[in-house]
Scaffold this motif. Structure first.
Motif, mmCIF file in Angstrom:
data_model
loop_
_atom_site.group_PDB
_atom_site.id
_atom_site.type_symbol
_atom_site.label_atom_id
_atom_site.label_comp_id
_atom_site.label_asym_id
_atom_site.label_seq_id
_atom_site.Cartn_x
_atom_site.Cartn_y
_atom_site.Cartn_z
ATOM 1 N N THR A 272 -8.392 19.239 3.491
ATOM 2 C CA THR A 272 -8.372 17.789 3.328
ATOM 3 C C THR A 272 -9.300 17.421 2.185
ATOM 4 N N VAL A 273 -8.760 16.702 1.231
ATOM 5 C CA VAL A 273 -9.558 16.156 0.131
ATOM 6 C C VAL A 273 -9.691 14.672 0.414
ATOM 7 N N TRP A 274 -10.927 14.210 0.512
ATOM 8 C CA TRP A 274 -11.196 12.802 0.782
ATOM 9 C C TRP A 274 -11.285 12.029 -0.524
ATOM 10 N N GLU A 275 -10.834 10.808 -0.489
ATOM 11 C CA GLU A 275 -10.842 9.928 -1.653
ATOM 12 C C GLU A 275 -12.230 9.854 -2.302
ATOM 13 N N CYS A 276 -13.283 9.817 -1.494
ATOM 14 C CA CYS A 276 -14.643 9.701 -2.036
ATOM 15 C C CYS A 276 -15.075 10.954 -2.801
ATOM 16 N N GLU A 277 -14.431 12.095 -2.538
ATOM 17 C CA GLU A 277 -14.785 13.332 -3.229
ATOM 18 C C GLU A 277 -14.387 13.302 -4.706
ATOM 19 N N LEU A 278 -13.535 12.384 -5.072
ATOM 20 C CA LEU A 278 -13.097 12.286 -6.465
ATOM 21 C C LEU A 278 -14.195 11.777 -7.384
ATOM 22 N N LYS A 279 -15.279 11.269 -6.810
ATOM 23 C CA LYS A 279 -16.396 10.793 -7.633
ATOM 24 C C LYS A 279 -17.070 11.941 -8.373
ATOM 25 N N ASP A 280 -17.025 13.140 -7.796
ATOM 26 C CA ASP A 280 -17.629 14.324 -8.416
ATOM 27 C C ASP A 280 -16.529 15.356 -8.655
ATOM 28 N N LYS A 281 -15.858 15.213 -9.794
ATOM 29 C CA LYS A 281 -14.702 16.074 -10.085
ATOM 30 C C LYS A 281 -15.080 17.555 -10.180
ATOM 31 N N GLY A 282 -16.288 17.843 -10.680
ATOM 32 C CA GLY A 282 -16.734 19.233 -10.774
ATOM 33 C C GLY A 282 -16.835 19.886 -9.405
ATOM 34 N N VAL B 171 0.855 -1.188 0.000
ATOM 35 C CA VAL B 171 0.000 0.000 0.000
ATOM 36 C C VAL B 171 0.892 1.238 0.000
ATOM 37 N N LYS B 172 0.703 2.090 -1.000
ATOM 38 C CA LYS B 172 1.543 3.272 -1.148
ATOM 39 C C LYS B 172 1.058 4.394 -0.240
ATOM 40 N N SER B 173 1.982 5.259 0.162
ATOM 41 C CA SER B 173 1.601 6.404 0.986
ATOM 42 C C SER B 173 1.741 7.719 0.210
ATOM 43 N N ARG B 174 2.391 7.676 -0.924
ATOM 44 C CA ARG B 174 2.515 8.883 -1.747
ATOM 45 C C ARG B 174 2.358 8.520 -3.219
ATOM 46 N N ASP B 175 1.966 9.535 -3.985
ATOM 47 C CA ASP B 175 1.709 9.349 -5.416
ATOM 48 C C ASP B 175 0.632 8.291 -5.662
ATOM 49 N N THR B 176 -0.377 8.280 -4.812
ATOM 50 C CA THR B 176 -1.498 7.364 -4.967
ATOM 51 C C THR B 176 -2.392 7.848 -6.101
ATOM 52 N N SER B 177 -3.290 7.003 -6.549
ATOM 53 C CA SER B 177 -4.215 7.395 -7.623
ATOM 54 C C SER B 177 -5.051 8.616 -7.238
ATOM 55 N N PRO B 178 -5.630 8.665 -6.028
ATOM 56 C CA PRO B 178 -6.391 9.866 -5.661
ATOM 57 C C PRO B 178 -5.522 11.129 -5.659
ATOM 58 N N GLU B 179 -4.306 11.004 -5.168
ATOM 59 C CA GLU B 179 -3.410 12.166 -5.130
ATOM 60 C C GLU B 179 -3.073 12.634 -6.550
ATOM 61 N N ARG B 180 -2.792 11.707 -7.439
ATOM 62 C CA ARG B 180 -2.481 12.082 -8.830
ATOM 63 C C ARG B 180 -3.692 12.726 -9.498
ATOM 64 N N ALA B 181 -4.895 12.270 -9.179
ATOM 65 C CA ALA B 181 -6.110 12.857 -9.756
ATOM 66 C C ALA B 181 -6.292 14.298 -9.282
#
Length: 136
Positions: free
Chosen positions: A114-124, A17-27
């Motif tokens: 703080t940006v939560w991983e679940c917030e990426l569902k609605d990019k707008g 499990v990565k702690s940096r450069d994760t998919s949510p962070e890159r998004a």
């Protein structure tokens, strides 16, 4: 029926499990590049080692996984059945550490988001939140 996972196998999975450069962070970084480039990544000289930092503005953005940081969404509220007490304590420590980092940043005059991983569902909606944070 799947075979039960051994402790060694579970350990190997957790190490991956990565702690940096994760998919949510890159998004999040991809969104920011369009309207607010110039950020720095994982600055160890900023309390909490934020995922994204705007040094001149004193603004820090943390991209948190809902499970790992105990968010109150469906994914964050799900607790593993195996070793539940360990996970409860681990997530509580993560939340306490996050709060301490936020307090330290505020003492130094920084603003944190703080940006939560679940917030990426609605990019707008997320882009709107990021723009509002960076404007203030």
């Amino acid at each position: 029926m799947a075979a039960k996972e051994t402790p060694a196998q579970r350990s190997a999975v957790m190490r991956a499990v990565k702690s940096r450069d994760t998919s949510p962070e890159r998004a999040v970084r991809k969104l920011l590049r369009a309207f607010a480039p110039g950020y720095r990544l994982h600055r160890k000289d900023v309390p909490g080692n934020p995922d994204i930092a705007y040094l001149g503005r004193k603004q820090a953005i943390f991209v948190h996984g809902c499970f790992w940081h105990g968010h109150d969404c469906a994914r964050g509220a799900r607790m593993p059945k195996a070793n539940a007490e360990y996970w409860r304590a681990k997530i509580a420590r993560n939340r306490a550490r996050d709060a301490a980092h936020g307090a330290r940043l505020a003492e130094l005059g920084w603003r944190a988001l703080t940006v939560w991983e679940c917030e990426l569902k609605d990019k707008g909606a997320l882009e709107k939140k990021l723009r509002a944070f960076l404007r203030a």
